[in-house]
Design an enzyme around this catalytic site. Structure first.
Site, PDB file in Angstrom:
ATOM      1  N   ARG A  10       0.849  -1.208   0.000  1.00  0.00           N
ATOM      2  CA  ARG A  10       0.000   0.000   0.000  1.00  0.00           C
ATOM      3  C   ARG A  10       0.877   1.249   0.000  1.00  0.00           C
ATOM      4  NH1 ARG A  10      -2.091   1.505   6.037  1.00  0.00           N
ATOM      5  NH2 ARG A  10      -0.465   0.463   7.233  1.00  0.00           N
ATOM      6  N   GLU A  58     -18.270   4.703  -1.521  1.00  0.00           N
ATOM      7  CA  GLU A  58     -17.461   3.993  -2.506  1.00  0.00           C
ATOM      8  C   GLU A  58     -18.152   3.817  -3.852  1.00  0.00           C
ATOM      9  OE1 GLU A  58     -16.181   2.996   1.607  1.00  0.00           O
ATOM     10  OE2 GLU A  58     -18.106   2.904   0.563  1.00  0.00           O
ATOM     11  N   PHE A  83     -14.335  -2.851   0.351  1.00  0.00           N
ATOM     12  CA  PHE A  83     -15.280  -1.841  -0.118  1.00  0.00           C
ATOM     13  C   PHE A  83     -15.216  -1.669  -1.633  1.00  0.00           C
ATOM     14  CE2 PHE A  83     -13.994   0.004   4.189  1.00  0.00           C
ATOM     15  CZ  PHE A  83     -14.899  -0.796   4.865  1.00  0.00           C
ATOM     16  N   HIS A 109      -5.421  -3.178   1.753  1.00  0.00           N
ATOM     17  CA  HIS A 109      -5.909  -3.917   2.926  1.00  0.00           C
ATOM     18  C   HIS A 109      -6.665  -5.186   2.541  1.00  0.00           C
ATOM     19  CE1 HIS A 109      -4.902   0.003   4.516  1.00  0.00           C
ATOM     20  NE2 HIS A 109      -5.046  -0.440   5.743  1.00  0.00           N
ATOM     21  N   ASP A 117      -8.627  -5.455  12.234  1.00  0.00           N
ATOM     22  CA  ASP A 117      -9.900  -4.949  11.698  1.00  0.00           C
ATOM     23  C   ASP A 117     -10.952  -6.048  11.592  1.00  0.00           C
ATOM     24  OD1 ASP A 117      -8.695  -2.540  11.534  1.00  0.00           O
ATOM     25  OD2 ASP A 117      -8.640  -2.408   9.344  1.00  0.00           O
ATOM     26  N   ARG A 167      -1.757  -4.513   3.621  1.00  0.00           N
ATOM     27  CA  ARG A 167      -1.457  -3.624   4.742  1.00  0.00           C
ATOM     28  C   ARG A 167      -0.132  -3.996   5.404  1.00  0.00           C
ATOM     29  NH1 ARG A 167      -4.991  -3.480  10.382  1.00  0.00           N
ATOM     30  NH2 ARG A 167      -3.836  -1.829  11.432  1.00  0.00           N
TER      31      ARG A 167
END
Length: 312
Positions: A10, A58, A83, A109, A117, A167
């Site tokens: 990322r 999104e 998303f 991610h 998460d 991530r």
């Protein structure tokens, strides 16, 4: 011996966007209120007039990107993989895919290495979903060097591209003279007993597992498939003919991802035994990324143990 340098892909994504932005005025970046996490904040700082924060919307972001692509812009729409591929699937399918627009999706991610998460954010289905969209190119780079070149290649090609980033920091395994090419797999290690086909975060772990297998007299060939679609069928078939056994490794569900793509290829062109290592038909859960990979058997030791069992 010095420790291997690790960088999250990322971060590579954010850096690559800045470099491309210096060269191309038509590159624009959109984000869904996650610029700090997706690292597009680097582009925002450098080119604020070409950055749009669409908020936590999104689906709308993908629609905006689609519209901008029809006006000569090359938009990179960025958010978490869950998303991008999940929440905005309708828009990616109908608004970007169907008219084959020049929109690039920066999905960060991805996989269980999102860690704390938890299951709602650990997207293990995105490759499967994107494979079903006609004309969608899917790239899952393994390290910083490959990721930066992948972003550049995505910009240069015409049509929709899904870029998958992690991530967790991952070891840099490629040299500075590495040349990335969309749709071309890379043979990282020669072998005769079994072919390991890996993608993304799993490439470095698979290489380490292959080295450990050598101590057991198992000579594994390792192939990095950074482009899931279009798949480099030639390199896979060629290796399968040599070893007679294929094992796929991915930080993704074993349903519909790299393993399924390889099975589709080999069942049609050179039927051999294929075993899939990845996330079984389960959800992830919250926990430290490194510990989750270990729990799911997706660290080097876990991959080594699974392959040893398969070979036995």
């Amino acid at each position: 011996m010095s420790e291997v340098k690790k960088i999250a892909t990322r971060d590579s994504y954010g850096d690559a966007l800045v470099e491309l932005g210096k060269e191309h005025d038509n590159l624009v970046v959109l984000d869904a209120d996650l610029a700090a996490a997706t690292k597009t904040g680097k582009f925002k700082a450098a080119f604020p007039e070409r950055f749009i924060d669409c908020g936590i919307a999104e689906c709308n972001m993908v629609g905006i990107a689609a519209g901008m692509s029809t006006c000569g812009k090359v938009p990179f729409a960025s958010t978490f993989a869950m998303f991008a591929a999940g929440r905005a699937f309708d828009q990616l399918r109908n608004t970007v895919g169907y008219p084959h627009l020049n929109v690039k999706i920066g999905a960060t991610h991805a996989g269980i290495s999102v860690g704390e998460d938890g299951a709602t954010h650990q997207c293990n289905e995105d490759i499967a979903l994107m494979r079903t969209i006609p004309g969608m190119t899917i790239i899952n780079p393994c390290d910083d060097i490959e990721a930066k070149q992948a972003v550049k290649a995505a910009y240069e090609m015409e049509g929709p591209v899904y870029l998958r980033f992690g991530r967790l920091a991952t070891p840099i395994i490629n040299s500075e003279d590495y040349k990335f090419e969309i749709g071309k797999g890379v043979k990282l290690k020669e072998g005769t007993d079994v072919t390991i086909v890996a993608t993304g975060l799993m490439v470095a772990a698979s290489l380490e597992a292959a080295k450990n297998l050598e101590a057991d007299g198992i000579n594994a060939e390792v192939i990095n498939i950074h482009t899931i679609k279009p798949l480099d069928e030639d390199i896979i078939v060629e290796s399968a003919k040599k070893t007679g056994k294929v094992i796929t490794v991915e930080e993704h569900s074993i349903i519909g991802g790299l393993g399924s793509a390889v099975c589709d290829c080999l069942s049609a062109k050179y039927p051999v035994s294929v075993s899939k290592i990845g996330v079984e038909d389960v959800y992830g859960h919250s926990g430290p990324a490194v510990e989750l990979l270990k729990e799911f058997g997706l660290d080097a030791e876990g991959i080594y143990n699974k392959i040893k069992k398969i070979m036995a």
